[in-house]
Design an enzyme around this catalytic site. Structure first.
Site: not given
Ligand SMILES: *Cc1c(COP(=O)(O)O)cnc(C)c1O
Length: 395
Positions: A137, A222, A251
């Site tokens: 994700f 990420d 986050k």
């Molecule tokens: C939540 C999340 C995102 C996206 O972040 P947003 O602030 O909602 O754009 C990207 N990568 C990971 C691993 C996430 O958990």
């Protein structure tokens, strides 16, 4: 507004991307939330791994209030002192010498994708393709959903962004076998969050790092969900003793104030030159003072050791439930990023726990995700485990 009034207005005026909701919170403190009727909840979801220091942490709230009276926003056409201070602090605590600030995780990943492509382009090499992982994700912009190898997030949005390839997570052999000469980067989560709290095997991240070195690829991690103490280290890749070339975060960086960032090595930062990338709000005074206060608090000596210790305690408490409940398939996680995989749909269990006053959430259809504020006490951990125990018992 009453709940009925909110529901009616929401149904009329808010785009229907989240579906119906049952609750509205009006106040938060630490790991606790209150609704308008004054009912108290124990928050083990932290706004999806965002408020790592707990709701309304005084260091962050004070920094915000003070800054809001001084200066909320100026553009990046000027030096922004707290932004520069934040970058230096992040550099001190990570591999990443250079930082770019944006607004969220998706825009951090957009920046990473653009930087990786530009890096090779400036070197005169045609390596625009990026390999990402099944069940990943990476956010909801068009490039981020393309990177997100889950068909449910891509359906109906085609054509997607060209130049992405997918590999199974935690499978080095397949990953290596699909690398073609036009691949310039591998992008993955250190622990997959949204895709089901998947912890890779010991040695996997090290092996991906070695593969990137061997095949001359950039490693993009990420750490949007795993970052800022979530796993008991400031960044999850520290557990593996490796460093990526590019890291994205968001986050928990501002403990609830919207801010994302990309960190990279000096070498890779050469991919961008003036005018090549920008963000209007990125790194503005208000969000960076919040992030500064957050990162300073998280890096207080002993803070993260305590997170790791409480995380082990929590996992241990949850594992103790496995014997009792046949519908728990597995308990897994690192630090305070914990998934309980069930043999059935988790939605009714999450709903029952909410009724008992404990907030958690799903990570896919079969995994309950616990990502509490890192400041939770053992007593609160016991309460969350008891709530799960009771919710499963009711079945
Ligand atoms: C939540 C999340 C995102 C996206 O972040 P947003 O602030 O909602 O754009 C990207 N990568 C990971 C691993 C996430 O958990």
């Amino acid at each position: 507004m009453t709940m009925d009034e909110m529901k009616a207005l929401c149904d009329t005026h808010i785009l229907n991307t989240y579906g119906p909701r049952k609750l509205a919170f009006v106040r938060g403190e630490g790991a606790r939330l209150w609704d308008a009727d004054g009912r108290e909840y124990l928050d083990f979801f932290a706004g999806i791994a965002v408020v790592n220091l707990g709701h309304c942490h005084p260091a962050v709230t004070d920094a915000l209030c003070e800054q809001a009276r001084k200066l909320v926003h100026v553009s990046n056409l000027y030096y922004i002192e707290p932004q520069i201070e934040l970058a230096a602090l992040l550099a001190k605590h990570s591999f990443a010498q250079r930082w770019f600030f944006c607004n969220c995780g998706a825009t951090a990943n957009e920046a990473a994708i653009k930087l990786a492509r530009r890096y090779w382009w400036r070197k005169g090499q045609y390596k625009p393709s990026i390999i990402t992982m099944d069940h990943s994700f990476h956010g909801r912009t068009l490039a981020a959903i393309t990177a997100t190898a889950q068909p449910k997030y891509q359906e109906g949005f085609q054509p997607l962004v060209p130049g992405f390839m997918y590999a199974p997570y935690d499978d080095l052999e397949t990953l290596e076998s699909i690398i073609t000469p036009d691949v310039g980067a591998i992008m993955l989560e250190a622990v997959q969050g949204e895709g089901g709290v998947r912890v890779p095997s010991q040695g996997y991240l090290q092996a991906v790092r070695e593969l990137c070195d061997k095949r001359n690829l950039l490693l993009i991690l990420d750490e949007v969900q795993t970052g800022f103490g979530r796993t008991g280290k400031l960044f999850a890749h520290e557990h593996a003793g490796i460093a990526p070339d590019i890291m994205t975060v968001a986050k928990a960086l501002g403990n609830g104030v919207p801010i994302g960032a990309l960190g990279c090595t000096e070498e890779v930062s050469s991919g961008f030159s003036p005018g090549m990338h920008a963000s209007t709000f990125g790194g503005n005074p208000l969000c960076t003072v919040a992030a500064l206060a957050t990162v300073k608090t998280l890096t207080t000596p002993g803070f993260l050791d305590d997170v790791a210790e409480k995380g082990s305690y929590f996992i241990h408490s949850l594992k103790a439930l496995v014997k009792k409940h046949a519908d728990i398939a597995q308990v897994r996680g690192v630090g305070m990023m914990i998934g309980v995989e069930l043999t059935r749909d988790v939605a009714p269990i999450v709903a029952r726990m909410l009724e008992s006053g404990v907030i958690c959430g799903p990570a896919g259809p079969r995994v309950i995700r616990f990502v509490p504020p890192l400041i939770v006490t053992k007593e609160q951990i016991n309460r969350a485990a008891e709530s799960l125990d009771a919710a499963l018992g009711e079945a």
